[in-house]
Design a protein around this motif. Structure first.
Motif, PDB file in Angstrom:
ATOM      1  N   LEU A 275      61.212 -10.007  31.478  1.00  0.00           N
ATOM      2  CA  LEU A 275      62.109  -8.657  31.770  1.00  0.00           C
ATOM      3  C   LEU A 275      63.418  -8.859  32.237  1.00  0.00           C
ATOM      4  CD1 LEU A 275      59.366  -6.561  33.363  1.00  0.00           C
ATOM      5  CD2 LEU A 275      60.257  -6.240  31.032  1.00  0.00           C
ATOM      6  N   THR A 276      63.650 -10.069  32.996  1.00  0.00           N
ATOM      7  CA  THR A 276      65.042 -10.040  33.481  1.00  0.00           C
ATOM      8  C   THR A 276      65.975 -10.644  32.255  1.00  0.00           C
ATOM      9  OG1 THR A 276      64.354 -10.667  35.885  1.00  0.00           O
ATOM     10  CG2 THR A 276      66.687 -11.446  35.003  1.00  0.00           C
TER      11      THR A 276
ATOM     12  N   ALA B   3      72.325  -1.310  32.998  1.00  0.00           N
ATOM     13  CA  ALA B   3      72.305  -1.605  31.809  1.00  0.00           C
ATOM     14  C   ALA B   3      71.995  -0.050  31.186  1.00  0.00           C
ATOM     15  CB  ALA B   3      71.377  -2.437  31.241  1.00  0.00           C
TER      16      ALA B   3
ATOM     17  N   LYS C 265      65.251  -9.797  29.024  1.00  0.00           N
ATOM     18  CA  LYS C 265      65.546  -8.599  28.455  1.00  0.00           C
ATOM     19  C   LYS C 265      66.599  -7.959  28.660  1.00  0.00           C
ATOM     20  CE  LYS C 265      62.365  -9.231  24.950  1.00  0.00           C
ATOM     21  NZ  LYS C 265      63.043  -9.113  23.561  1.00  0.00           N
ATOM     22  N   PHE C 266      66.534  -7.605  30.126  1.00  0.00           N
ATOM     23  CA  PHE C 266      67.671  -6.643  30.930  1.00  0.00           C
ATOM     24  C   PHE C 266      69.084  -7.406  30.720  1.00  0.00           C
ATOM     25  CE2 PHE C 266      70.133  -4.821  34.210  1.00  0.00           C
ATOM     26  CZ  PHE C 266      69.561  -3.505  33.970  1.00  0.00           C
TER      27      PHE C 266
END
Lengths: 245, 245
Positions: free
Chosen positions: A213-214, A228, A216-217
């Motif tokens: 997830l990091t 974001a 992706k963020f």
């Protein structure tokens, strides 16, 4: 609560490690993400123990039997051997069940959930299998995570608690906010009232979720502002692949 | 590709339905979210078939045996009866396994994944169980979704395809972009090369993911611009609860 000297670190990569990891998720560059009062001392490398026996303490061995088998030059022979052992049908690819077996042989029983999450994060594109170089990246990553897990599992119980999870993730380059850690840990609460602890399988599951997830963020926060803007479509497309493994 | 007259609709709520659904996720108000070329004709109500037998075609029955059992006044007696049947230990709450059993009795075999997702979306706070009113909300929601599923499963195969999923979700108030639908459906591709279709269990899983994530997104996009700004913490905290059910 651990009471050791807190000195986060991340392993430096072996010099002749495969130069092009399959995807950005497999990268071992530990750019610390998030800023929650942690010092910036992470990543001042201590060479990690990759979990191999001491006879394999350096890299750059020629491949086993001189066969590359699709591996990048310099891939550790233990990895090549592991791959060959689990790729029973000699297809040159590892499938879900084969990966599950390989992990259980080398570590402990892994849940199918974690296996699927690993497949999802390390495979290329829409494939349902992983090839030699993705396997090598996954294997290196898990070796590194195992070393970190053991470093923070001070009493060798095979389990780590919330604080140790925080420090372990920080060592891996992720400064995870306390509120997020609480949510993560709460998912492993079986309602017994006892303090929640994670075994290696669950640690890998937690860590891979944070890692994935990091990444992706960060794709949407290229200047690392910690914030974001996402459209509804982007939001759903970003998250759904994590959801139904 | 379905060739029927496309006329999205959403059921209007019965007049004396419990006025305060437990959480926003349980709301049956179908504010259409997203704008992807669909007409604005959704929500022009056609009374849905809730899946009950005809003798229960109206609401407002007194509760079974005069006992409210924690249900809001006017709760459909079928729901109260269902609750009482599955709450075997008479605890007044339904647990994960009990819900699984209730769903399997009334619909078909539900995967534990879907059961957990339903529990997560309908339970209150940190509880691991659901009470009477959450059960009623869940039951009403599933009845409605079943009716929609059947409406779009034209050939009564018990399965719907990508286009039918799109139209069914639209009927439920979610205009899901094609790229997101592709990602959703791809998770159910078993690699056989055949066209992917969803049974009711998978339809509910997909739909609840879209419903849950859309509600979360809307909390950050109160003016419905289709875009939201999230901090790293908010992003992780929003998604992680969906991930490890």
């Amino acid at each position: 609560m651990a009471t050791y000297n807190y000195q986060p670190s991340a392993p430096s990569m072996p010099e002749n490690y495969a130069p092009d990891p399959p995807t950005s998720l497999n990268s071992s560059s530990h750019e610390l993400y998030g800023n929650h009062g942690y010092s910036q001392s992470a990543n001042q490398g201590v060479q990690s123990n990759y979990g191999y026996s001491s006879s394999y303490s350096s890299y750059g061995y020629p491949n086993v039997g001189g066969q590359s088998g699709g591996f990048a030059p310099g891939t550790h022979p233990e990895i090549v051997r592991s791959f060959q052992m689990v790729d029973k049908n000699r297809s040159g690819f590892i499938e879900e069940r084969e990966l599950e077996e390989a992990l259980s042989m080398n570590y402990q029983k892994f849940s199918l959930r974690t296996v699927r999450l690993l497949m999802f994060l390390f495979k290329k594109g829409d494939s349902l299998k992983i090839g030699p170089n993705e396997f090598a990246a996954l294997w290196n990553c898990l070796g590194e995570w195992r070393a970190i897990f053991e470093r923070f599992d001070k009493d060798r119980s095979g389990k780590i608690d919330l604080t140790e999870l925080r420090d372990a993730l920080y060592s891996l380059g992720y400064a995870v906010p306390p509120s997020v850690l609480q949510v993560l840990m709460s998912k492993y609460d079986n309602g017994s009232g006892r303090r929640v602890e994670l075994n290696f399988d669950s640690f890998v599951e937690c860590g891979m979720i944070v890692k994935g997830l990091t990444e992706k963020f960060k794709e949407k926060d290229k200047r690392y502002t910690g914030s974001a803007t996402l459209t509804y479509d982007e939001f759903l497309r970003m998250i759904i692949p994590f959801l139904i493994p």
